[in-house]
Design a protein around this motif. Structure first.
Motif: not given
Lengths: 122, 219
Positions: A113-114, A116, B1-12, B96, B126-127
């Protein structure tokens, strides 16, 4: 629809977005941007479809026009013997120059997720 | 407002996988995630594995299926502990789901834990479940083309068990070609041809498990 792989992935994506948005006090998401690698096991069209379904079902969290933007990451591999860079397809490790399986994947596996966009208005 | 996350989709998922991994390491339980298409013979292979190794090791199996307790019942009939996860349509197991079942297993009392993933050559790869090893089962009737057609599964598994080799005389499958295709996708992976039905070649798989268990305990 739960059986579609991209629905499960979109559920993960929106959970990440909502957790972060809740922390920042943002609601009404207007846009979500993803980076999807060519060999990341996610199909952009299916992700778009999943996003549309989630948006319809969660109108309190999204604006009606909320959009999903997907930035594709091209897959690239590099041969550890000759340094040749190539686009890995079926035979991911096979260097087209040496013709031996000596390639390492450099890019194409990213699935992030880049960013939002959301607003503070209710 | 734009928030940059750059978080892997599979983080959780990955956080849950790390949680599982720490638990498996603390209890010295070797965990193997087994993936294949439906019908490749994962459950039969596990039945034979339990039969052969249950005298020496305490074994448990987590069974992933869309529906029914059938596979868990088959494993229980062989004398091992089995927990069934029904994904109700979900195409893969995630970390999980595994974490949620670990309460039903006393890991301190388990040496080998096999996770039989949902039959599917695409999504499960992928998991990360927190396992020590990912193993793919491919069976002779599926044909040679499955390795090049599903490279993302085979690039992420270190061992491929080629099952149902008792059918080789009747089908056009080439073991040599399978080895070549596999090496071109993942040169570090190993292929063991075997038949869970006739027992041929199973000793290689059992030795591999025993070696992996020794490495797991010594860590």
């Amino acid at each position: 629809m739960k059986s579609m792989h991209e629905m499960a992935l979109m559920g993960d994506i929106l959970q990440l977005v909502h957790e972060d948005a809740a922390e920042k006090g943002l609601c009404k998401i207007e846009k979500v941007e993803l980076i999807v690698g060519e060999i990341a096991n996610a199909m952009p069209d299916a992700l778009r479809m999943a996003f549309d379904i989630f948006r319809e079902q969660n109108s309190h969290l999204f604006t009606k026009q909320a959009q999903l933007v997907i930035h594709l990451e091209v897959a690239e591999a590099e041969c550890i013997l000759c340094g040749e860079k190539y686009r890995p397809e079926q035979k991911i490790a096979l260097c087209p120059n040496c013709n031996v399986p000596s390639g390492k994947v450099l890019t194409g596996e990213t699935f992030q997720v880049l960013s939002y966009e959301g607003s503070l208005e209710k | 407002m734009k928030v940059t996350l750059r978080t892997d989709v599979l983080t959780n998922n990955n956080k849950a996988a790390d949680f599982n991994r720490e638990l498996f390491e603390s209890t010295k339980t070797l965990v193997v995630n087994i993936m294949s298409s439906p019908g490749a013979g994962k459950t039969t292979l596990l039945e034979e594995t339990v039969r052969a190794l249950a005298k020496k090791y305490r074994i448990a199996v987590i069974e992933g299926d869309l529906a029914t307790e059938r596979d868990a019942d088959r494993i229980r009939a062989m004398g091992a502990r089995a927990v069934q996860i029904n994904t109700h349509g979900g195409c893969h197991l995630d970390a999980r789901m595994i974490a949620a079942t670990l309460g039903e297993l006393d890991l301190d009392e388990i040496d080998l834990l096999f996770i039989e993933n949902v039959g599917n050559l695409v999504c499960p790869s992928g998991y990360d479940l927190g396992q020590h090893h990912k193993v793919a089962v491919l069976s002779v009737p599926e044909g040679n083309d499955k390795i090049p057609k599903y490279p993302q599964m085979f690039m992420r598994t270190e061992l491929v068990l080629l099952n149902k080799i008792d059918l080789l005389p009747y089908l056009d499958f080439s073991v040599e070609e399978a080895r070549k295709d596999l090496s071109e996708i993942n040169p570090e992976s190993t292929l063991f041809p075997l038949s869970a039905r006739t027992q041929e070649g199973l000793h290689e798989w059992f030795s591999w498990i025993e070696g992996a268990y020794v490495r797991c305990v010594r860590q």
